[in-house]
Structure formats: structure tokens, C-alpha cells
Design a protein around this motif. Structure first.
Motif, short mmCIF file in Angstrom:
data_model
loop_
_atom_site.label_atom_id
_atom_site.label_comp_id
_atom_site.label_asym_id
_atom_site.label_seq_id
_atom_site.Cartn_x
_atom_site.Cartn_y
_atom_site.Cartn_z
N SER A 188 -8.23 22.69 -4.37
CA SER A 188 -6.88 22.70 -4.92
C SER A 188 -6.94 23.15 -6.38
N ALA A 189 -5.78 23.30 -6.99
CA ALA A 189 -5.73 23.73 -8.39
C ALA A 189 -6.29 22.63 -9.29
N HIS A 190 -5.92 21.39 -8.97
CA HIS A 190 -6.35 20.23 -9.78
C HIS A 190 -7.02 19.19 -8.88
N ARG A 191 -7.85 18.33 -9.48
CA ARG A 191 -8.75 17.48 -8.69
C ARG A 191 -8.07 16.51 -7.72
N LYS A 192 -6.90 15.95 -8.11
CA LYS A 192 -6.34 14.86 -7.31
C LYS A 192 -6.05 15.27 -5.86
N ASP A 193 -5.44 16.44 -5.69
CA ASP A 193 -5.11 16.87 -4.32
C ASP A 193 -6.36 17.07 -3.47
N ALA A 194 -7.36 17.72 -4.03
CA ALA A 194 -8.59 17.96 -3.27
C ALA A 194 -9.26 16.64 -2.89
N MET A 195 -9.31 15.71 -3.84
CA MET A 195 -10.01 14.43 -3.60
C MET A 195 -9.24 13.55 -2.62
#
Lengths: 148, 78
Positions: free
Chosen positions: A108-115
Motif C-alpha cells: 500500500s502507499a502507507h504502512r497501516k493498510d498493508a499491515m
């Protein structure tokens, strides 16, 4: 019903090699809108059961239904999280203790979504996908694994 | 009506086959888990779910739409 063309085969015969994981990471270098990846790797554990050590896991599955379930879980994750990319591979057949049997890769663009998506996917896979595991011992006896 | 039944994992092992055709005289609305536990007493104490046409479901609404019933023991993916 399902659009069959969109349903991918998630299963890989035997262990998932570290090289496959490395190659998959490398393929994302061209996707420069991505700022964060998260990866979960499931590894076959050499549990001791009744004083015998597990030497391998033999996975079987209701393959067609499992691929449908993986598809539904993927669609759910794409709608819940802002993801650029998602890859899931699961072993079928024999995987030795210490080898990788599940590879979940979210970007993802930023960590929260990917994690968050990575954790969501792993939990959903454990509960919803009809995969069965036979824990094999050195003396060729076995027990059936059940997810906790 | 004859329906394709699939058995997986420990159920296939205990029952001794992975698939068979089962003839149902009146399948609509019955409790499928009980039906199979009665058919195979050896799986009486095994925990399992049933999937009708690849969706988890313990009963059949319309037998004419059923192409497959699968007996699924506890999952172990991951």
C-alpha cells in the motif's frame, strides 16, 4: 456466481521457496506508488506430539472451493483496505518442517493498510479456507492438524 | 436423487473413500451432519462442516440445484 476468469490458483506444489518470495518482492520495484509492504510467512513447525517429532506436513484441500474462498477473502481485503497489491500462495502436498507453506504479501502507499490487510488475510485464511493438514512423523505414522 | 459426495482429510481416511454418489429420497431440509453421522457411525465423534455447492451449509433448500456435497473436517491452512 463467480467470474471464473478472476479466480486464481493460489496453490503451489510443495514448499514455497525463499527465491520465489525474493523474486516477488523484486517485481514491485517498478510500482513506485507503493510505500509499504507487509509479508506473512507460515512455516511448518516440528511439533512434538506424543513424544514424536513432526517431520513434515502434507496439505490437501477442496481445491476448487478453496480457490473460491481465497477469491472472496481477496475481494473483501481490497474493499476494506486501501491496497495497491496483494499476493497469496499456499502449499499443497508435502512440506518439510522448517519450510514455508504460506506466503501473504500486501502493499500500500502507507504502512497501516498493508499491515492491517496482511493480518486480516492470514486470520481469514485459517478460518475459511478448506485446507487440511496431515502431520507426518519419521516412522510414517501421522495425526491430522486442526487450526486453533 | 443421486448426488456427488466428496470426503476430505481425516473423513476420507476413516470412511475409506474420497468420493461417492449417494441416493437421497428426501434431502430437502434435513440436517446433513446428522445424516452422514448416521450413515457412517465411525465419524460420529468427528467435528466437521458440510458444504453444498461449495458453500458452507448444513441443509438443502432445493435439491435440483445441488451438484455437490462436501464433508470438510477442521481446517489447517496457514
Amino acid at each position: 456466481m463467480f467470474d471464473k476468469k478472476k479466480i486464481k490458483n493460489v496453490f503451489v506444489e510443495g514448499a514455497i521457496s525463499p527465491e520465489k518470495i525474493a523474486t516477488s518482492i523484486a517485481h514491485h520495484q517498478v510500482k513506485t506508488n507503493i510505500g509499504a509492504h507487509d509479508i506473512f510467512l507460515g512455516q511448518v513447525r516440528a511439533d512434538i506430539i506424543n513424544e514424536k517429532e513432526v517431520v513434515a506436513m502434507e496439505y490437501s484441500a477442496h481445491v476448487e472451493m478453496a480457490n473460491h474462498e481465497f477469491y472472496k477473502i481477496r475481494e473483501m481485503a481490497f474493499s476494506k483496505f486501501n491496497l495497491s497489491c496483494m499476493h497469496i500462495y499456499h502449499s499443497i502436498g508435502k512440506v518439510n518442517a522448517g519450510e514455508i507453506c504460506l506466503f501473504v504479501f500486501t502493499s500500500s502507499a502507507h504502512r497501516k493498510d498493508a499491515m492491517d490487510a496482511c493480518r486480516f488475510l492470514v486470520e481469514e485464511i485459517k478460518v475459511k479456507v478448506p485446507i487440511f493438514g496431515k502431520e507426518l512423523f519419521a516412522d510414517e505414522s501421522h495425526v491430522w492438524k486442526v487450526n486453533k | 436423487m443421486e448426488i456427488n459426495i466428496k470426503y476430505f482429510g481425516m473423513l476420507a481416511e476413516i470412511i475409506g473413500k474420497a468420493a461417492e454418489k449417494v441416493y437421497f429420497t428426501n434431502a430437502e431440509g434435513i440436517d446433513l451432519i446428522s445424516f452422514f453421522k448416521e450413515k457412517y457411525p465411525s465419524i460420529q465423534n468427528i467435528n466437521f462442516q458440510v458444504a453444498v455447492n461449495q458453500e458452507i451449509n448444513n441443509s438443502i433448500k432445493d435439491i435440483d440445484t445441488v451438484t455437490e456435497i462436501a464433508l470438510l473436517p477442521p481446517f489447517a491452512g496457514g
